[in-house]
Design an enzyme around this catalytic site. Structure first.
Site, PDB file in Angstrom:
ATOM      1  N   TYR A  27       0.779  -1.242   0.000  1.00 25.25           N
ATOM      2  CA  TYR A  27       0.000   0.000   0.000  1.00 25.25           C
ATOM      3  C   TYR A  27       0.807   1.286   0.000  1.00 25.25           C
ATOM      4  O   TYR A  27       0.256   2.347  -0.290  1.00 25.25           O
ATOM      5  CB  TYR A  27      -0.986   0.014   1.178  1.00 25.25           C
ATOM      6  CG  TYR A  27      -2.159  -0.880   0.904  1.00 25.25           C
ATOM      7  CD1 TYR A  27      -3.261  -0.418   0.196  1.00 25.25           C
ATOM      8  CD2 TYR A  27      -2.144  -2.209   1.302  1.00 25.25           C
ATOM      9  CE1 TYR A  27      -4.325  -1.248  -0.099  1.00 25.25           C
ATOM     10  CE2 TYR A  27      -3.198  -3.051   1.010  1.00 25.25           C
ATOM     11  CZ  TYR A  27      -4.289  -2.558   0.312  1.00 25.25           C
ATOM     12  OH  TYR A  27      -5.332  -3.390   0.007  1.00 25.25           O
ATOM     13  N   GLY A  29       2.972   4.100  -1.442  1.00 20.86           N
ATOM     14  CA  GLY A  29       3.184   4.550  -2.810  1.00 20.86           C
ATOM     15  C   GLY A  29       1.859   4.621  -3.543  1.00 20.86           C
ATOM     16  O   GLY A  29       0.795   4.679  -2.934  1.00 20.86           O
ATOM     17  N   GLY A  31      -1.423   3.699  -5.398  1.00 25.07           N
ATOM     18  CA  GLY A  31      -2.360   2.580  -5.436  1.00 25.07           C
ATOM     19  C   GLY A  31      -2.180   1.627  -4.282  1.00 25.07           C
ATOM     20  O   GLY A  31      -1.556   1.949  -3.277  1.00 25.07           O
ATOM     21  N   HIS A  47      -3.882   5.336   5.513  1.00 23.34           N
ATOM     22  CA  HIS A  47      -3.700   6.635   4.856  1.00 23.34           C
ATOM     23  C   HIS A  47      -4.481   6.684   3.545  1.00 23.34           C
ATOM     24  O   HIS A  47      -5.154   7.675   3.253  1.00 23.34           O
ATOM     25  CB  HIS A  47      -2.205   6.878   4.623  1.00 23.34           C
ATOM     26  CG  HIS A  47      -1.883   8.215   4.055  1.00 23.34           C
ATOM     27  ND1 HIS A  47      -1.466   8.378   2.755  1.00 23.34           N
ATOM     28  CD2 HIS A  47      -1.909   9.461   4.603  1.00 23.34           C
ATOM     29  CE1 HIS A  47      -1.236   9.663   2.534  1.00 23.34           C
ATOM     30  NE2 HIS A  47      -1.500  10.347   3.636  1.00 23.34           N
ATOM     31  N   ASP A  48      -4.407   5.611   2.754  1.00 23.48           N
ATOM     32  CA  ASP A  48      -5.180   5.544   1.506  1.00 23.48           C
ATOM     33  C   ASP A  48      -6.671   5.664   1.797  1.00 23.48           C
ATOM     34  O   ASP A  48      -7.398   6.368   1.092  1.00 23.48           O
ATOM     35  CB  ASP A  48      -4.906   4.236   0.756  1.00 23.48           C
ATOM     36  CG  ASP A  48      -3.525   4.175   0.127  1.00 23.48           C
ATOM     37  OD1 ASP A  48      -2.782   5.177   0.174  1.00 23.48           O
ATOM     38  OD2 ASP A  48      -3.185   3.105  -0.421  1.00 23.48           O
ATOM     39  N   ASP A  89      -2.297  12.964   6.588  1.00 26.85           N
ATOM     40  CA  ASP A  89      -0.840  12.896   6.456  1.00 26.85           C
ATOM     41  C   ASP A  89      -0.164  12.843   7.824  1.00 26.85           C
ATOM     42  O   ASP A  89       0.777  12.068   8.036  1.00 26.85           O
ATOM     43  CB  ASP A  89      -0.323  14.091   5.653  1.00 26.85           C
ATOM     44  CG  ASP A  89      -0.690  14.030   4.175  1.00 26.85           C
ATOM     45  OD1 ASP A  89      -1.249  13.002   3.730  1.00 26.85           O
ATOM     46  OD2 ASP A  89      -0.425  15.016   3.464  1.00 26.85           O
TER      47      ASP A  89
END
Length: 124
Positions: A27, A29, A31, A47-48, A89
């Site tokens: 996960y 980076g 995508g 985070h995604d 973030d």
């Protein structure tokens, strides 16, 4: 935006963000799919998911306001959407810091999607 996120990661972990996290696990980076491989990869998964909940602004491009106070990151500004990006973030940078003891770049750096089967993907 991503440059600000990099600054937060550097501040919290002392690591170079792109080298250390951009190609880590399933996960970190661009995508992501499969099951997070360790606590650091789970930070990226969360985070995604956090970015996925942000509406009305662009998490990767919009500039937000933050400061460093007593070793912590403080999100500021009046725009609630940009503040939400900042909090995503901030939480990830703190998560990376809190999981440095299990970070394993020898095992999970440049891991590759082939090692992250889509069918094992989790919902946010």
């Amino acid at each position: 935006n991503l440059l600000q996120f990099e600054k937060m990661i550097k501040k919290m972990t002392g690591k170079e963000p792109v080298v250390s996290y951009a190609f880590y696990g399933c996960y970190c980076g661009s995508g992501g799919q499969g099951k997070p491989k360790d606590a650091t990869d789970r930070c990226c998964f969360v985070h995604d998911c956090c970015y996925g909940k942000v509406t009305g602004c662009d998490p990767k491009m919009d500039v937000y306001s933050f400061s460093e106070e007593n070793g912590d990151i403080v999100c500021g500004g009046d725009d609630p959407c940009k503040k939400e990006i900042c909090e995503c973030d901030r939480a990830a940078a703190i998560c990376f810091r809190d999981n440095l003891n299990t970070y394993n770049d020898k095992k999970y750096w440049a891991f590759g999607a082939k090692n992250c089967p889509q069918e094992e993907s989790e919902a946010c």
